[in-house]
Design a protein around this motif. Structure first.
Motif, mmCIF file in Angstrom:
data_model
loop_
_atom_site.group_PDB
_atom_site.id
_atom_site.type_symbol
_atom_site.label_atom_id
_atom_site.label_comp_id
_atom_site.label_asym_id
_atom_site.label_seq_id
_atom_site.Cartn_x
_atom_site.Cartn_y
_atom_site.Cartn_z
ATOM 1 N N GLY A 1 38.404 63.768 1.306
ATOM 2 C CA GLY A 1 39.074 63.565 0.019
ATOM 3 C C GLY A 1 38.825 64.689 -0.972
ATOM 4 N N VAL A 2 37.690 65.352 -0.833
ATOM 5 C CA VAL A 2 37.389 66.485 -1.733
ATOM 6 C C VAL A 2 38.420 67.586 -1.569
ATOM 7 C CG1 VAL A 2 35.669 68.240 -2.284
ATOM 8 C CG2 VAL A 2 34.925 65.919 -1.715
ATOM 9 N N ASP A 3 38.955 67.739 -0.354
ATOM 10 C CA ASP A 3 39.907 68.816 -0.066
ATOM 11 C C ASP A 3 41.362 68.416 -0.291
ATOM 12 O OD1 ASP A 3 37.787 70.456 0.762
ATOM 13 O OD2 ASP A 3 37.835 69.617 2.788
ATOM 14 N N PHE A 4 41.608 67.145 -0.665
ATOM 15 C CA PHE A 4 42.987 66.717 -0.885
ATOM 16 C C PHE A 4 43.592 67.453 -2.080
ATOM 17 C CE2 PHE A 4 42.395 62.178 1.012
ATOM 18 C CZ PHE A 4 42.453 62.738 2.287
ATOM 19 N N ASP A 5 44.791 68.014 -1.858
ATOM 20 C CA ASP A 5 45.566 68.549 -2.983
ATOM 21 C C ASP A 5 46.356 67.427 -3.647
ATOM 22 O OD1 ASP A 5 44.625 71.083 -2.557
ATOM 23 O OD2 ASP A 5 46.362 71.769 -1.421
ATOM 24 N N PHE A 6 46.854 66.498 -2.827
ATOM 25 C CA PHE A 6 47.604 65.341 -3.341
ATOM 26 C C PHE A 6 47.359 64.156 -2.406
ATOM 27 C CE2 PHE A 6 50.083 69.112 -4.555
ATOM 28 C CZ PHE A 6 50.107 68.948 -5.925
ATOM 29 N N PHE A 7 47.513 62.966 -2.961
ATOM 30 C CA PHE A 7 47.417 61.758 -2.134
ATOM 31 C C PHE A 7 48.221 60.639 -2.786
ATOM 32 C CE2 PHE A 7 44.005 61.238 -5.183
ATOM 33 C CZ PHE A 7 43.988 59.878 -5.463
ATOM 34 N N SER A 8 48.623 59.687 -1.971
ATOM 35 C CA SER A 8 49.337 58.516 -2.481
ATOM 36 C C SER A 8 48.637 57.250 -1.986
ATOM 37 C CB SER A 8 50.802 58.518 -2.035
ATOM 38 O OG SER A 8 50.904 58.334 -0.640
ATOM 39 N N ILE A 9 49.046 56.114 -2.544
ATOM 40 C CA ILE A 9 48.371 54.842 -2.274
ATOM 41 C C ILE A 9 49.393 53.835 -1.758
ATOM 42 C CG2 ILE A 9 46.937 53.012 -3.273
ATOM 43 C CD1 ILE A 9 46.408 55.007 -5.604
ATOM 44 N N ALA A 10 48.979 53.035 -0.796
ATOM 45 C CA ALA A 10 49.775 51.898 -0.318
ATOM 46 C C ALA A 10 48.933 50.642 -0.487
ATOM 47 C CB ALA A 10 50.177 52.084 1.142
ATOM 48 N N CYS A 11 49.477 49.643 -1.163
ATOM 49 C CA CYS A 11 48.727 48.416 -1.449
ATOM 50 C C CYS A 11 49.522 47.185 -1.023
ATOM 51 C CB CYS A 11 48.399 48.310 -2.945
ATOM 52 S SG CYS A 11 47.302 49.591 -3.554
ATOM 53 N N ASP A 12 48.799 46.215 -0.514
ATOM 54 C CA ASP A 12 49.402 44.931 -0.175
ATOM 55 C C ASP A 12 48.311 43.877 -0.246
ATOM 56 O OD1 ASP A 12 51.238 43.050 0.489
ATOM 57 O OD2 ASP A 12 51.731 43.856 2.465
ATOM 58 N N GLU A 13 48.703 42.676 -0.609
ATOM 59 C CA GLU A 13 47.728 41.595 -0.789
ATOM 60 C C GLU A 13 48.150 40.376 0.008
ATOM 61 O OE1 GLU A 13 46.847 37.749 -2.357
ATOM 62 O OE2 GLU A 13 48.527 38.792 -3.298
ATOM 63 N N ILE B 1 43.916 48.610 0.532
ATOM 64 C CA ILE B 1 44.192 49.858 -0.190
ATOM 65 C C ILE B 1 44.168 50.995 0.822
ATOM 66 C CG2 ILE B 1 43.507 51.366 -2.094
ATOM 67 C CD1 ILE B 1 41.938 48.927 -3.207
ATOM 68 N N PHE B 2 45.336 51.468 1.200
ATOM 69 C CA PHE B 2 45.449 52.601 2.109
ATOM 70 C C PHE B 2 45.680 53.881 1.315
ATOM 71 C CE2 PHE B 2 45.869 49.640 5.577
ATOM 72 C CZ PHE B 2 45.437 50.365 6.680
ATOM 73 N N MET B 3 45.249 54.988 1.902
ATOM 74 C CA MET B 3 45.379 56.284 1.245
ATOM 75 C C MET B 3 45.961 57.292 2.227
ATOM 76 S SD MET B 3 42.348 58.272 -0.729
ATOM 77 C CE MET B 3 42.107 56.809 -1.740
ATOM 78 N N ARG B 4 46.897 58.102 1.737
ATOM 79 C CA ARG B 4 47.503 59.160 2.556
ATOM 80 C C ARG B 4 47.357 60.470 1.785
ATOM 81 N NH1 ARG B 4 51.874 59.576 6.519
ATOM 82 N NH2 ARG B 4 52.995 61.531 6.260
ATOM 83 N N GLY B 5 46.481 61.335 2.286
ATOM 84 C CA GLY B 5 46.189 62.583 1.579
ATOM 85 C C GLY B 5 46.577 63.803 2.388
#
Length: 538
Positions: free
Chosen positions: A123-135, A147-151
């Motif tokens: 994550g330190v090297d991520f230039d950008f990331f987005s989030i996917a959430c579902d409950e 909470i998913f992350m795509r970086g």
């Protein structure tokens, strides 16, 4: 008298360090003298240790842990020597035996922690990331927020992982979800201005205009100097569009018949035996579950394939289905089978891990073009039903009933479906220019591009070598080898688009894993252990 077995006593993992005991095949064994304590009771274990091995009290901290490892190693070595003499062919199986039932749980915790550390490091090297959430709610009525992350880093490497599973024991309002997501992102030490977007399942608490999770996150990103977009899962929207074609006059009789056959055990057995005796194509009909994405199409297809056999069976039961002798109803059934088949093909193409948003949107646009083709073909004076095999079969079976006159209605229904697709996917249409620029940079006029990209886009168009590479390489590899100093803005756009989630497919897949692991016989599985299991699973 109280029985020991009914007290539910278990070996405690802390006894290993405190008293140098371990558990071997449901026996509490001293690692020092190899004697066994009959009952899983701390008083008995402690008395044995203090009366015989109190000299080990001088060992503390790291020295005590090292001594425990030595004693366990000696025990294992003794066991392995016995195995070599008694049953050498079983040596490997004995080598894999765990000394305590908590060992597996501890290893899962360690693997999960290691995955979390690796993700934090990436994550330190991520230039950008987005989030996917579902409950969703588990069997113990605890609300679980995935909470998913795509970086994406500077080398265009995409990382898609599950940083956290937040368990909510109270309300699940937008602000409650926002607190959980904020906690997960802050725990990863990720800057908010690098968030490019958030995608959810479209629930009110997720997409509320003023206090929904997506709105609160986008506002937070703006406060930190960034910009994020809100997206509604492309698969969920496709499923909602598919429900636009209700055709209740077809679905209700079909579901009533399926339920009649399968709801009673005797009737169901007789039906399956009937199909077996006549060597039918399939062995049974399928239940319809409205929650499952492909269920409607699968149930309809199976019913249509067995319609003749079903009719014969219902006759023997004194419950004839009159609709099966109505050519108009059969034509509507055939059309619904065909159109849901096309919708299922689209749904399947939208599923999958690490799918880029441009790939998903291209499938969606292709389906829109197919719908326009269907409208034109079914609207002709002599309708073309080449892509509607079930409808064509019914028309050929009843040529005298002039079913072709109804195809104009089918064309109108498809036009209504196309309008529903256009209405629902406005969030993806809003970023269509960026998607086109990312997926086909050589097809975009520089004057139509954003101001900061125009000059670099001209440079790109005029470079014949880059044009050749674009045709030969995958899209990610093409952008990966672009000159960082010369085409920085184009690379930045590519990173942003690669970082976007197109669907919450991974959330839905993980919820399936959650229901499999935390089932009716494992409802006491703790939230922390559930999180560790799902993190490893994904």
């Amino acid at each position: 008298r109280r029985k020991v077995d009914s007290e539910g006593r278990r070996f405690q993992d802390r006894w290993k360090v405190e008293y140098f005991f371990t558990e071997i095949e449901n026996h509490c064994v001293c690692l020092i003298c190899q004697e066994t304590v009959a009952v899983y009771k701390e008083f008995n274990v402690k008395r044995h240790y203090q009366s015989r091995h109190s000299t080990y009290d001088k060992l503390t901290g790291h020295d005590r842990s090292e001594k425990l490892k030595q004693l366990e190693a000696v025990l294992i070595e003794c066991v392995m020597k016995m195995v070599e003499n008694i049953c050498p062919e079983k040596k490997q199986e004995f080598a894999n035996i765990c000394l305590a039932r908590n060992t597996v749980a501890r290893r899962i915790e360690e693997i999960s922690s290691d995955i979390k550390r690796q993700l934090t490091s990436k994550g330190v090297d991520f230039d950008f990331f987005s989030i996917a959430c579902d409950e969703s709610t588990d069997l113990s009525d605890t609300a679980q927020l995935l909470i998913f992350m795509r970086g994406v880093d500077d080398e265009m490497k995409v990382t898609e992982e599950l940083p956290d599973l937040q368990s909510l024991t109270d309300q699940t309002r937008g602000k409650d979800l926002f607190v959980s997501v904020s906690s997960a992102i802050d725990d990863m030490k990720l800057p908010w201005n690098k968030v490019t977007g958030i995608i959810t399942d479209g629930a009110p608490a997720m997409v509320g205009e003023r206090s929904g999770l997506s709105t609160l996150i986008c506002n937070k990103v703006i406060e930190e100097g960034g910009k994020a977009i809100k997206l509604h899962c492309i698969i969920h929207q496709q499923v909602l569009c598919a429900k636009h074609l209700k055709y209740d006059h077809v679905m209700k009789p079909v579901l009533k018949t399926i339920n009649f056959i399968r709801s009673k055990a005797l009737c169901h057995r007789q039906f399956k035996q009937f199909l077996l005796n006549i060597q039918a194509e399939y062995e049974d009909v399928l239940y319809h579950n409205d929650v499952r994405w492909l269920s409607r199409g699968s149930a309809l297809q199976r019913f249509y394939s067995l319609r003749k056999e079903i009719g014969e069976f219902l006759e023997t039961k004194g419950q004839p289905m009159r609709e099966l002798s109505d050519p108009i109803w059969l034509a509507d059934l055939g059309f619904l089978v065909d159109i849901t088949k096309h919708l299922n093909v689209l749904n399947t193409s939208l599923q999958g891990k690490e799918a880029a948003v441009n790939q998903l949107y291209s499938h969606l646009k292709a389906f829109g073009t197919k719908l326009q083709l269907f409208i034109r073909q079914l609207s002709q004076t002599q309708p073309n039903t080449i892509h509607f095999s079930a409808l064509q079969e019914i028309m050929n079976s009843f040529p005298q009933d002039n079913i072709s006159a109804r195809t104009s209605r089918y064309a109108a229904d498809i036009a209504s479906l196309a309008g529903e697709f256009k209405r629902r996917f406005q969030d993806f249409a809003a970023i269509e220019k960026e998607i086109s620029l990312f997926s086909s940079p050589f097809s975009v006029d520089p004057e139509d591009a954003p101001d900061q990209l125009q000059l670099e886009l001209i440079e790109l168009h005029c470079d014949s070598e880059l044009r050749s590479r674009h045709q030969q390489l995958s899209l990610v590899n093409f952008y990966r080898q672009l000159d960082k100093s010369r085409l920085q803005e184009i690379r930045t756009l590519a990173e942003k688009m690669l970082s976007l989630f197109g669907s919450t497919y991974m959330c839905e897949k993980t919820f399936s894993a959650m229901n499999f692991n935390k089932n009716c016989v494992r409802t006491r599985l703790s939230d922390s252990h559930l999180r560790d299991i799902l993190r490893i699973k994904t």
